[in-house]
Design an enzyme around this catalytic site. Structure first.
Site, PDB file in Angstrom:
ATOM      1  CB  ALA A 216     -30.373 -47.191 -71.079  1.00  0.00           C
ATOM      2  CE  LYS A 217     -29.347 -47.021 -79.194  1.00  0.00           C
ATOM      3  NZ  LYS A 217     -29.427 -45.582 -79.501  1.00  0.00           N
ATOM      4  N   GLY A 218     -30.638 -50.877 -75.923  1.00  0.00           N
ATOM      5  CA  GLY A 218     -30.964 -52.295 -75.947  1.00  0.00           C
ATOM      6  C   GLY A 218     -31.638 -52.664 -77.236  1.00  0.00           C
TER       7      GLY A 218
END
Ligand code: NAD
Length: 409
Positions: A101-103
């Protein structure tokens, strides 16, 4: 090429070498879930701003999604997606039970007060809390997000869901952070370099290093190299860099920057621009800042023998091909900077067990993980006759693919 197309290019190269079918390639490369939230807020100076927060949960086939949060004006869904995909392959490559994931938020922390940063973080988590959690998605630090930001995340999430230290990693030690996490990504970079030097039978004391980026990853990598006797010729931050043919006094620069100084204002050294720094003659060039810094236009002017990708996606596919033709050996990001997520996994494990490991134990386990991943990548590259990045992607794609097939499509 967009950020996403670049990651897809490397994925497709490996997937084609593995002769994966079109639907399987599509299933593994596309993100599972993308989220964006509006963050309206009143800044401490009384002005009103509306930011956007992003989270891409790319793949959860091998465990809960895992990846950093980046606060930067260029942050958007496209970058989140590309970086989330890298996390899927990175966690699989070092074989830890997470997906990717990333954000982040499209804000500029350099124009914000401490209070603004706390407010934007708390509002982001309040809007996102249903999508993250210790067994759903576990954020961590990335560019411009510190252990303090992680502490606010834990507190905001815990207010809604009850005490939950395992919802985020990279926390301060006083709030269930792990020994060794702050230095972990830099330490992992150095373990990879030590493995490579061992294979080359070349001592670290006779090797020279140039590092772009002097934040969490770059400064720790520089400090550990200095302590091991490596000669760090140049380092830089967003303001520019400093250079010395005799080697820099890294502990002095580390101290200077941790007190808020920037490298362009350090006295006593030759100053270089970031572009000049990349072209300096050295054995190892370590990009440890943002993506895309080595591209088609400057790949011909590099003067190094090895590139260690401490940053995520610092080399564009066009540059990657040029570097291969120039016989510059490249250690890919999903291997080189995986130390951070390894120790994030150790932190999560300690939080779930309500137990604490010593720094020696953390580093010893990290060394073992990085060595095993390094050796597997080198072995597969040799067996299949491919470059190290393609080998790393092939291993990771194989593991995620197998887990997906076993779970049922
Ligand atoms: P950071 O915010 O602590 O540091 C970033 C550094 O890059 C700073 O010194 C900054 O001044 C410099 N920089 C910013 N823009 C620049 C530019 N245009 N030219 C030159 N330097 C510039 O971030 P970090 O956590 O050290 O992350 C650096 C890289 O490592 C990122 O690509 C990140 O995704 C990657 N990474 C970080 C971690 C982690 O645990 N923090 C883990 C894996 C990968």
């Amino acid at each position: 090429m967009s950020a996403n197309d670049q990651t897809l290019y490397y994925f497709n190269k490996a997937a084609n070498a593995m002769q994966l079918s079109e639907p399987i390639m599509m299933m593994l490369s596309r993100p599972w879930r993308t989220i964006s939230v509006k963050i309206p807020m009143e800044m401490e100076n009384g002005s009103m701003k509306v930011f956007t927060g992003f989270r891409v949960q790319h793949n959860k086939g091998r465990g809960p999604c895992k990846g950093g949060l980046r606060y930067h004006p260029t942050m958007d869904l496209e970058h989140s997606n590309s970086l989330a995909s890298l996390m899927t392959w990175k966690t699989a490559l070092v074989d830890i039970p997470f997906g990717g994931a990333k954000g982040g938020i499209n804000c500029n922390p350099r124009e914000m007060t401490e209070k603004d940063l706390e407010t934007v973080t708390r509002k982001f988590i309040s809007a996102m809390h249903e999508s993250i959690g210790p067994y759903k998605d576990i954020p961590a630090p990335d560019v411009n997000t510190t252990s303090q930001v992680m502490a606010w995340i834990m507190d905001e999430y815990s207010k809604i869901n009850g005490y939950s230290p395992a919802v985020v990693t990279g926390k301060p030690l006083e709030l269930q952070g792990s020994q060794g996490r702050t230095a972990a990504t830099g330490q992992g970079v150095i373990y990879v370099i030590q493995n490579l030097l061992e294979d080359l039978k070349h001592p670290i004391e006779e090797s020279s290093f140039v590092i772009q980026g002097f934040g969490n990853v770059g400064s720790w990598a520089a400090l550990i190299l200095y302590r091991l006797g490596g000669k760090v010729l140049a380092v830089s931050d967003y303001t520019g860099g400093v250079y010395s043919q005799e080697g820099l006094d890294i502990p002095r620069l580390f101290q200077y920057c941790s007190e808020g100084g920037t490298l362009s204002s350090v006295p006593g050294y030759t100053h270089v621009t970031n572009e000049e720094l990349l072209a300096l003659p050295c054995d190892f060039l370590i990009p440890a800042a943002l993506g895309d810094c080595i591209h088609q236009s400057n790949a011909h002017s590099l003067n190094c023998k090895y590139i260690i990708e401490a940053a995520n996606a610092p080399v564009t596919p066009e540059a990657d091909e040029i570097l291969q033709k120039r016989n510059i050996l490249l250690m890919p990001d999903i291997l080189a900077n995986a130390g951070g997520v390894c120790v994030s996994y150790f932190e999560w494990t300690q939080n779930i067990q309500q137990f604490q490991w010593s720094e020696e134990e953390v580093n010893s386990r990290l060394r073992t993980k990085m060595r095993s991943a390094y050796q597997t990548v080198c072995k597969v590259a040799k067996q299949k006759g491919v470059d190290l990045r393609t080998a790393a992607f092939m291993i990771a794609i194989g593991r995620v693919g197998k887990a997906t097939a076993l779970s049922g499509i």
